[in-house]
Enzyme design. Structure first.
Site, PDB file in Angstrom:
ATOM      1  N   GLU A  44       0.804  -1.433  -0.132  1.00  0.00           N
ATOM      2  CA  GLU A  44      -0.173   0.002  -0.091  1.00  0.00           C
ATOM      3  C   GLU A  44       0.914   1.355   0.102  1.00  0.00           C
ATOM      4  O   GLU A  44       0.625   2.105  -0.665  1.00  0.00           O
ATOM      5  CB  GLU A  44      -1.039   0.095   1.393  1.00  0.00           C
ATOM      6  N   HIS A 102     -12.497  -5.137   7.968  1.00  0.00           N
ATOM      7  CA  HIS A 102     -13.241  -5.060   6.673  1.00  0.00           C
ATOM      8  C   HIS A 102     -14.269  -4.088   6.599  1.00  0.00           C
ATOM      9  O   HIS A 102     -15.153  -4.202   6.069  1.00  0.00           O
ATOM     10  CB  HIS A 102     -13.415  -6.650   6.000  1.00  0.00           C
TER      11      HIS A 102
HETATM   12  C1  LIG Z   1      -2.352  -4.629   4.164  1.00  0.00           C
HETATM   13  C2  LIG Z   1      -3.357  -5.398   3.335  1.00  0.00           C
HETATM   14  N1  LIG Z   1      -3.581  -5.253   2.142  1.00  0.00           N
HETATM   15  C3  LIG Z   1      -4.506  -6.170   1.403  1.00  0.00           C
HETATM   16  C4  LIG Z   1      -5.204  -6.810   2.078  1.00  0.00           C
HETATM   17  C5  LIG Z   1      -6.121  -7.584   1.210  1.00  0.00           C
HETATM   18  N2  LIG Z   1      -5.734  -9.146   0.889  1.00  0.00           N
HETATM   19  C6  LIG Z   1      -6.160 -10.145   1.947  1.00  0.00           C
HETATM   20  S1  LIG Z   1      -5.272 -11.496   1.680  1.00  0.00           S
HETATM   21  C7  LIG Z   1      -4.616 -10.873   0.294  1.00  0.00           C
HETATM   22  C8  LIG Z   1      -3.397 -11.844  -0.246  1.00  0.00           C
HETATM   23  C9  LIG Z   1      -2.395 -12.409   0.667  1.00  0.00           C
HETATM   24  O1  LIG Z   1      -1.731 -13.216   0.082  1.00  0.00           O
HETATM   25  P1  LIG Z   1      -0.586 -14.120   0.836  1.00  0.00           P
HETATM   26  O2  LIG Z   1       0.314 -13.351   1.787  1.00  0.00           O
HETATM   27  O3  LIG Z   1       0.206 -14.942  -0.043  1.00  0.00           O
HETATM   28  O4  LIG Z   1      -1.275 -15.238   1.847  1.00  0.00           O
HETATM   29  P2  LIG Z   1      -2.508 -16.347   1.089  1.00  0.00           P
HETATM   30  O5  LIG Z   1      -3.795 -15.824   0.978  1.00  0.00           O
HETATM   31  O6  LIG Z   1      -2.000 -16.809   0.125  1.00  0.00           O
HETATM   32  O7  LIG Z   1      -2.595 -17.327   2.426  1.00  0.00           O
HETATM   33  C10 LIG Z   1      -4.661  -9.565   0.148  1.00  0.00           C
HETATM   34  C11 LIG Z   1      -4.351  -8.780  -0.958  1.00  0.00           C
HETATM   35  C12 LIG Z   1      -4.984  -6.986   3.429  1.00  0.00           C
HETATM   36  N3  LIG Z   1      -5.593  -8.054   3.929  1.00  0.00           N
HETATM   37  N4  LIG Z   1      -4.002  -6.235   4.299  1.00  0.00           N
END
Ligand SMILES: Cc1ncc(C[n+]2csc(CCOP(=O)(O)OP(=O)(O)O)c2C)c(N)n1
Ligand SMILES: [Mg+2]
Lengths: 337, 325
Positions: free
Chosen positions: A73, A142
């Protein structure tokens, strides 16, 4: 009569849209018109955005104008600032307003102050679109409504549409002015709010509130998703013989104080409704402004119906959010003062 | 890893933990469809070998920091299944009174410092847990789980630097399932070799097959032993795959069906079961017995959550401050 017989201007073509479609339409229109406009954010390109607000932009404008970013971000907003002060018109998306805080420094210390710090040499026409608010059982991260942090920061404009018509018109206007704008989109109403929206280009000017219902006993002030709740509430008040005037602020900052004061001076009573916590919420500022400017026209102190001073809860979400019964109690307090 | 740790009991326990997680989450998906669990639900199915294998390396005194995809971590750490399920229902009997739901599981008795819906939000604070132990001279380890997506955030890089700079007792467990929501890792990271990234901070790192429970257990035990011995932080990249979409809303349009099918062939459960059978440690009756115990625990958890109550509105403001103002 002559005037009545005159042909009305051709009705603009309209289409039923929800807020997502309206936002998408605004982005497409402006991206076609202005090559400086681009969108960027997590999954906004190929995937079309987690709420699908940027769907089709990647396909139409390519990867250089619908830029997918990683989870970053601070990086997203920082990059957008750099492009903005260099003449582009970036529209960054932060997936949920709750994730804007990793970028808080860039927004508050850089975007908000760039013009001022540079003595007016570097405007920063950046837009941050971000869905905000509760009502979807999203729990702590959220659901938040963080508008007050940004209203509190001189240099940022804060916009929050309630309807598809305003979402499109306000976003188009925002993309055509020269200051950084945080554009909060009411995610609970993204698909639920539907309305007739002109298919072509139009603007809803920033900094103008709208009287969406005329009334004489009390002014109800809201924005975004809460405007819908408040509008339904005003209907029920009417059945009880209470005539409420409803204002949709649309732009939170700079706020349209003229429209607010005109209404409050007429009704003598105001109830402000927002989802964010009460303390230092925008309602506090509005209440102060009304009391400072219209004290002698008031029949009762301004009332606030807000979220509570707690983190946003998961299971008690509907108790947290302003309810009809809490709004009714506030209206009664002003009427029976 | 010490050889006694390779005991048949240990291998059976890995299976039991993986099954507990798998069945719990299959049930959770069902309960979500029945609207008993609301909001957001991120399933761990496919990644169970990591929670099962890594958690074994920790003692009761160690700390765990987790993500929003954390049901498996919480279960394997010993957080009561019933308290987790009740939390997911939003019930007062849940581990956090139903305030957070699926993404916010906490349990102080297990030193489980929470799920976290902010990606990378847990990383920097894990530094503090580890530094406090170091300052106090305690031989405890802080284990911090995160996804490949977190690696792009600034917090990750601050954490890597400080952990090594201060030689902290921190075990960093990156579950690389190749995607952060719809973004494949190659579209997110300039260097997709996560071990190289760690090494650039001078942090010893190892890539482990995260679909192999035994391999995860062995590597985690080794890394934890080194961290506990005061050698500083360790980084494990656990390669894995989530078999389900990112969340219950995700149409999963960005992953190839063939790719998903290919990874499902490496399902950690049948793989581990196959190995145990080959070694003569497992037969149908034994699997059955484990499944039945797991089903009993799950049925009790669901009954507990069903019977739960909502937190009264009056206590909404509790726990915002030490004393409610
Ligand atoms: C700071 C932040 N930015 C965006 C999000 C939205 N978001 C939730 S999960 C995710 C993907 C995360 O991927 P990863 O760290 O690889 O974990 P996985 O879902 O693969 O377990 C995103 C973009 C968030 N929760 N927090
Ligand atoms: Mg991932």
């Amino acid at each position: 009569m002559q005037a009545v017989q005159q042909k009305a201007p051709p009705m603009a073509q309209t289409q039923t849209m929800n807020i997502i479609q309206a936002v998408n339409d605004a982005l497409k229109i402006q991206m076609r018109k202005d090559p400086r406009v681009l969108v960027m954010g997590e999954d906004v390109g190929k995937f079309g955005g987690v709420f699908r607000a940027t769907q089709g932009l990647y396909q139409e404008f390519g990867p250089n104008r619908a830029i997918d970013t990683p989870l970053s971000e601070g990086g997203i907003i920082g990059t957008a600032i750099g492009m903005a002060i260099y003449g582009l018109r970036p529209v960054a998306e932060i997936q949920f307003a709750d994730y804007i805080f990793p970028a808080f420094d860039q927004l508050v210390n850089e975007a908000a102050k760039y013009r001022y710090r540079s003595g007016g040499q570097y405007p920063c026409p950046l837009i941050v679109r971000t869905p905000y608010g509760g009502g979807i059982r999203g729990g702590h991260y959220h659901s938040q409504s963080p508008e007050a942090y940004f209203i509190h920061t001189p240099g940022l404009k804060v916009v929050c549409p309630a309807t598809p018509y305003d979402a499109k018109g306000l976003l188009l206007a925002a993309m055509r002015q020269d200051d950084p704008v945080i554009f909060f989109e009411p995610k609970r109403m993204y698909r639920a709010a539907k309305g007739e929206v002109p298919t072509g280009d139009y603007e809803v000017p920033l900094e103008q509130a709208k009287v969406t219902r005329e009334g004489k006993h009390v002014t109800l002030i809201a924005w975004g998703a809460m405007w819908h709740t408040v509008s339904e509430f005003a209907e029920t008040l009417a059945k009880d013989g209470i005539s409420a005037e409803v204002l949709d602020l649309r732009t939170l900052w700079p706020v349209d104080l003229t429209t607010i004061l005109k209404s409050v001076e007429k009704t003598g009573r105001a109830v402000i409704v927002h989802e964010a916590p009460r303390t230092c919420g925008f309602g506090a500022e509005l209440s102060a402004l009304i009391h400072e400017r219209a004290m002698l026209k008031l029949e009762a102190p301004v009332q606030r119906v807000t979220g509570f001073d707690t983190p946003f809860p998961y299971s008690l979400e509907h108790d947290y959010m302003p309810s009809v019964s809490r709004m009714r109690a506030a209206v009664d307090r002003t009427l029976n003062y | 890893m010490k050889t006694e740790e390779h005991s048949p009991e240990m291998k059976i326990d890995l299976l039991r933990q993986m099954l507990r997680i798998r069945r719990f989450e299959e049930k959770a998906a069902e309960l979500y469809s029945a609207a008993k669990i609301r909001g957001f639900l991120h399933l761990y199915i496919g990644q169970e070998a990591i929670a099962a294998g890594a958690m074994r390396a920790l003692t009761a005194e160690d700390a765990v920091v987790s993500t929003y995809r954390e049901h498996g971590h919480a279960l394997a750490r010993g957080v009561a299944a019933a308290a987790i399920m009740a939390e997911m229902y939003g019930k007062a009997e849940g581990c956090c009174h139903g305030r957070g739901g699926s993404m916010h599981l906490f349990d102080v008795s297990k030193r489980f410092y929470g799920g976290n819906a902010i990606v990378a939000g847990g990383l920097p604070l894990a530094l503090g847990l580890a530094l406090a132990d170091k300052l106090a001279g305690r031989a405890r380890v802080t284990a911090c789980f995160f996804g490949d997506g977190a690696v792009a955030e600034g917090e990750f890089h601050e954490t890597m630097n400080l952990a090594v700079l201060w030689k902290l007792p921190l075990l960093l467990l990156c579950e690389n399932n190749l995607y952060a929501m719809g973004t494949a890792i190659a579209r997110a990271l300039s260097e997709t070799d996560l071990c190289k990234k760690a090494e650039s901070y001078r942090m010893p790192a190892e890539r482990i097959d995260g679909m192999d429970a035994l391999a995860v257990a062995v590597a985690s035990a080794d890394a934890t032993a080194a961290v506990r011995a005061g050698e500083g932080p360790r980084f494990l990249e656990l390669t894995t795959y989530r078999f389900r979409p990112h969340s219950m809303f995700d149409p999963d349009l960005y992953r190839d069906k063939a790719e998903i099918a290919e990874w499902k062939k490496r399902d950690p459960l049948p793989r581990h079961i196959g190995r145990l059978k080959e070694e003569g440690l497992l037969d149908a009756a034994k699997i059955d017995a484990i499944e039945r115990a797991v089903a009993d625990e799950l049925a009790q958890a669901v009954a507990f959550a069903d019977a739960g109550t909502l937190e009264p509105v009056e206590s909404l403001t509790r726990d915002v401050y030490a004393r409610t103002p």
